[in-house]
Design an enzyme around this catalytic site. Structure first.
Site, PDB file in Angstrom:
ATOM      1  N   GLY A  61     -57.536  55.621  66.208  1.00 11.02           N
ATOM      2  CA  GLY A  61     -56.112  55.293  66.218  1.00 11.02           C
ATOM      3  C   GLY A  61     -55.316  56.465  65.685  1.00 11.02           C
ATOM      4  N   CYS A  99     -63.763  57.556  64.478  1.00 14.78           N
ATOM      5  CA  CYS A  99     -62.563  58.328  64.137  1.00 14.78           C
ATOM      6  C   CYS A  99     -61.738  57.590  63.066  1.00 14.78           C
ATOM      7  CB  CYS A  99     -61.763  58.646  65.400  1.00 14.78           C
ATOM      8  SG  CYS A  99     -60.574  59.960  65.144  1.00 14.78           S
ATOM      9  N   TYR A 100     -60.552  57.059  63.413  1.00 18.81           N
ATOM     10  CA  TYR A 100     -59.787  56.320  62.399  1.00 18.81           C
ATOM     11  C   TYR A 100     -60.622  55.158  61.858  1.00 18.81           C
ATOM     12  CZ  TYR A 100     -56.169  53.398  60.299  1.00 18.81           C
ATOM     13  OH  TYR A 100     -55.444  52.629  59.420  1.00 18.81           O
ATOM     14  N   HIS A 153     -65.459  61.233  68.865  1.00 15.77           N
ATOM     15  CA  HIS A 153     -65.344  60.152  69.845  1.00 15.77           C
ATOM     16  C   HIS A 153     -66.603  60.115  70.706  1.00 15.77           C
ATOM     17  CE1 HIS A 153     -61.258  58.827  69.079  1.00 15.77           C
ATOM     18  NE2 HIS A 153     -61.017  60.080  68.757  1.00 15.77           N
ATOM     19  N   GLU A 185     -67.315  57.722  72.652  1.00 15.73           N
ATOM     20  CA  GLU A 185     -67.062  56.932  73.859  1.00 15.73           C
ATOM     21  C   GLU A 185     -66.549  57.769  75.035  1.00 15.73           C
ATOM     22  OE1 GLU A 185     -65.353  57.138  71.164  1.00 15.73           O
ATOM     23  OE2 GLU A 185     -63.277  56.508  71.336  1.00 15.73           O
ATOM     24  N   GLY A 239     -52.535  53.657  96.864  1.00 19.12           N
ATOM     25  CA  GLY A 239     -53.529  54.185  95.927  1.00 19.12           C
ATOM     26  C   GLY A 239     -54.651  53.171  95.719  1.00 19.12           C
ATOM     27  N   ASP A 269     -55.789  51.556  92.992  1.00 22.43           N
ATOM     28  CA  ASP A 269     -55.601  50.378  92.137  1.00 22.43           C
ATOM     29  C   ASP A 269     -54.830  49.267  92.851  1.00 22.43           C
ATOM     30  OD1 ASP A 269     -56.639  52.229  90.425  1.00 22.43           O
ATOM     31  OD2 ASP A 269     -54.728  52.649  89.433  1.00 22.43           O
ATOM     32  N   SER A 270     -53.672  49.631  93.440  1.00 19.89           N
ATOM     33  CA  SER A 270     -52.875  48.566  94.043  1.00 19.89           C
ATOM     34  C   SER A 270     -53.562  48.027  95.301  1.00 19.89           C
ATOM     35  CB  SER A 270     -51.445  49.027  94.325  1.00 19.89           C
ATOM     36  OG  SER A 270     -51.431  50.115  95.202  1.00 19.89           O
ATOM     37  N   LYS A 309     -60.658  52.917  86.074  1.00 22.34           N
ATOM     38  CA  LYS A 309     -60.775  53.300  87.485  1.00 22.34           C
ATOM     39  C   LYS A 309     -62.188  53.091  88.046  1.00 22.34           C
ATOM     40  CE  LYS A 309     -57.806  55.705  89.619  1.00 22.34           C
ATOM     41  NZ  LYS A 309     -56.508  55.146  89.833  1.00 22.34           N
TER      42      LYS A 309
END
Ligand code: XMP
Length: 600
Positions: free
Chosen positions: A51, A78-79, A165, A167, A220, A222-223, A368
């Site tokens: 964060g 991290c945070y 990080h 991830e 695109g 996603d839509s 994605k």
């Protein structure tokens, strides 16, 4: 089913962590940072995300310390790592050495997340604070040059903290480290996306009830996937697609999208030519955030106009959007996240509609890679699913607008210092008189890029780029000049706004780039290839500058610039220089972070 909880401390990462855990076949759920420990008692493990805050800051997010008494493994990132150390009685120092980008950890013990990780690993760092005193019972298991407490562990209580990080894809063995944690948690791998699609469909039906969906499609990935999923769930007659041609699309995009959607068998698709509305609304605007809001609002106005024209009652129609998770997080979509950019599908008007239950976004939890996978699983054509991502605001966020040159007052001194650093590499740096958006330490930045001239290989250039953005706070992006000659003059090419002529110039350049990449067989090796127009001219040559920004990424949260073969790059640059109105061609060599993928 075994589950792992991810507590969201507001960085950009909670959903990414959840995504990574799901990839391991274990279901993961996201919770607000302050969720009571009791609610988490049946989870097999708990992960604290990163964060943007400092643990001692007023209002910084914290968690229920009862979590440490649940007898469940905890991993802080991290945070989250700093917070865990702080809550368990350790100390954190603010504002020490800032580390953004690649780093190497030296591992002293192969336990917990670092099991089977050998003596050293490459990792991704993005922090200003660090743990300086360990809580009782914890020990350091890895360090970097700049951070002694890069990874810490209490094996007995199964608490682990990592400053880096793990991830993101830039930590090459990060997924393996997460898998190690899943093993520590003893969580069964019982989850898969295919079965989850059925759940998704049920959720859509519950949310839509007896209404219909009016879906904004852009062509695109996603839509299109969202549209197909809605059609499959609700039936073609209950879903209506609207493609708004904003005038800010790529060359021939509107026609191509129409043809490919038709070919894919989508019914009920309406195309609205709205270029004039967008140009009018953007007249005289230069701020990237204002541009984004105006574009988002204009989309809604056009949608309302079409609804009216078609005499569709807005009470019976929900608005559908293809929003995916990174769109929401960059807009500051969770409680503690910092706003990086307002995505066009998250402008205030839409937020209001979301609160009233008038918007459906079936893919908003996904990244994605998962969206593509859903598309594939519901039978969509590969050509549609594998398109490069393209932002909703289109070329609107790839054409920089400015009234005057923008440079910090100290730019000359900064430039001089940078050139001292670069002397031994025989490179030269010049600050550019425009600004672009970046993301550093999980917060937004809006700063100047610097252009380099001279010769070096990609590895050297990548390390110089990271070094300059780490060392010089006035700079958040580094680009490379594609011309063989030295730079003698850098100038602002004059006040400029969003006008059709500039859009045409960029459309041409963008089309040349796309054709080139397809012909040379590098299109699929590049994840996304923004081409940007900036009001800068070099060496007195009239016109504006084109910036090439090809990136490799998996989910857009982090990205590496693409290392194009130098001979190919020279050819591409020559083709672009032949376009009337192009003054120079630059190549963006900034990773994300510290640069975002798009410039605005
Ligand atoms: P950045 O530039 O923040 O972009 O690194 C991350 C990804 O998001 C895309 N992008 C958008 N997509 N609406 C969208 O649908 C938007 O307003 C928007 N802005 C950025 C960007 O192209 C990249 O893939």
């Amino acid at each position: 089913m075994d589950k792992i909880a991810v507590l969201d401390f507001g960085g950009q990462y909670a959903h990414l962590i959840a995504n990574r855990i799901r990839r391991l076949g274990v279901y993961s759920e996201i919770f607000d940072a302050d969720t009571p420990a009791l609610k988490l008692r049946f989870h097999k493990g708990i992960i604290f995300s990163g964060g943007p805050n400092s643990v001692y800051e007023k209002g910084a997010p914290t968690c229920d310390p009862g979590i440490f008494k649940l007898n469940i493994p905890v991993l802080g990132i991290c945070y989250g790592h700093q917070l865990m150390a702080h809550l368990l009685g350790g100390k954190v120092k603010s504002g020490g050495v800032k580390e953004y980008g690649r780093a190497k950890i030296d591992i002293s013990r192969n336990v917990g997340v670092l099991k089977f990780m050998g003596d050293e690993q490459e990792v991704w760092m993005s922090h200003g604070d660090e743990v300086t005193q360990l809580p009782v019972g914890m020990e350091v298991i890895a360090s970097t040059e700049g951070c002694k407490t890069a990874a810490i562990a209490d094996e007995y209580r199964k608490f682990f903290g990592v400053q880096f990080h793990l991830e993101v894809t830039h930590t090459p063995n990060g997924q393996k480290m997460l898998e190690n944690f899943v093993e520590v948690c003893n969580a069964e791998k019982e989850w898969n996306l295919k079965e989850y699609i059925e759940q998704l469909k049920m959720n859509i039906q519950k949310e839509v009830k007896n209404r219909n969906v009016f879906m904004l499609v852009s062509g695109g990935v996603d839509s299109s996937v969202a549209f197909a999923l809605l059609e499959k769930t609700l039936g073609a007659n209950n879903v209506y697609g609207l493609f708004v041609d904003t005038g800010l699309m790529r060359e021939n995009e509107a026609k191509e999208v129409h043809d490919s959607m038709e070919k894919a068998g989508f019914k009920n698709l309406h195309i609205e030519d709205a270029g004039a509305d967008f140009f009018k609304a953007l007249k005289g605007i230069t701020s990237p955030e204002k541009k984004r809001t105006i574009i988002g609002d204009t989309f809604l106005e056009v949608q309302k106009r079409v609804l009216k024209k078609m005499k569709l009652n807005s009470k019976d129609w929900m608005l559908g959007q293809g929003t995916i998770y990174p769109d929401t997080i960059e807009t500051g979509g969770t409680k503690h996240s910092a706003k990086i950019k307002t995505h066009h599908n998250r402008v205030p008007q839409i937020e209001e509609m979301i609160k009233k239950g008038l918007v459906i976004e079936p893919l908003k939890e996904f990244y994605k890679d998962e969206v593509r996978s859903i598309g594939e699983k519901i039978g969509m054509d590969k050509s549609m699913i594998m398109r490069h991502p393209f932002p909703g605001p289109g070329l609107g966020v790839r054409i920089l607008c400015a009234k005057k040159a923008e440079l910090p007052t100290t730019w000359k001194a900064t430039e001089k210092k940078m050139n001292e650093v670069l002397k031994k590499d025989k490179l030269k740096a010049y600050m550019l008189p425009v600004q672009s958006v970046g993301v550093q330490g999980d917060s937004r930045s809006y700063k100047n890029p610097v252009v380099l001239t001279g010769e070096a290989d990609w590895e050297r250039l990548a390390s110089i780029s990271t070094r300059l953005t780490n060392q010089f706070s006035a700079v958040n992006r580094v680009v490379l000049s594609c011309a063989p000659e030295e730079i003698s003059k850098v100038e602002f090419s004059g006040a400029c706004y969003m006008v059709p002529e500039r859009v045409k110039l960029l459309q041409r350049a963008d089309a040349v780039v796309k054709d080139f990449c397809v012909k040379k067989g590098i299109h699929n090796a590049i994840w996304q290839f923004p081409v940007i127009l900036i009001p800068v001219k070099l060496n007195g040559r009239a016109g504006e500058t084109i910036v090439l920004r090809p990136v490799c990424s998996e989910e857009a949260m982090t990205a590496n610039f693409y290392e194009m073969d130098f001979a190919l790059l020279r050819k591409l640059s020559d083709q672009l220089m032949a376009i009337k109105g192009v003054s120079a061609v630059l190549y963006d060599i900034t990773h994300k972070p510290p640069g975002t993928i798009e410039w605005e």
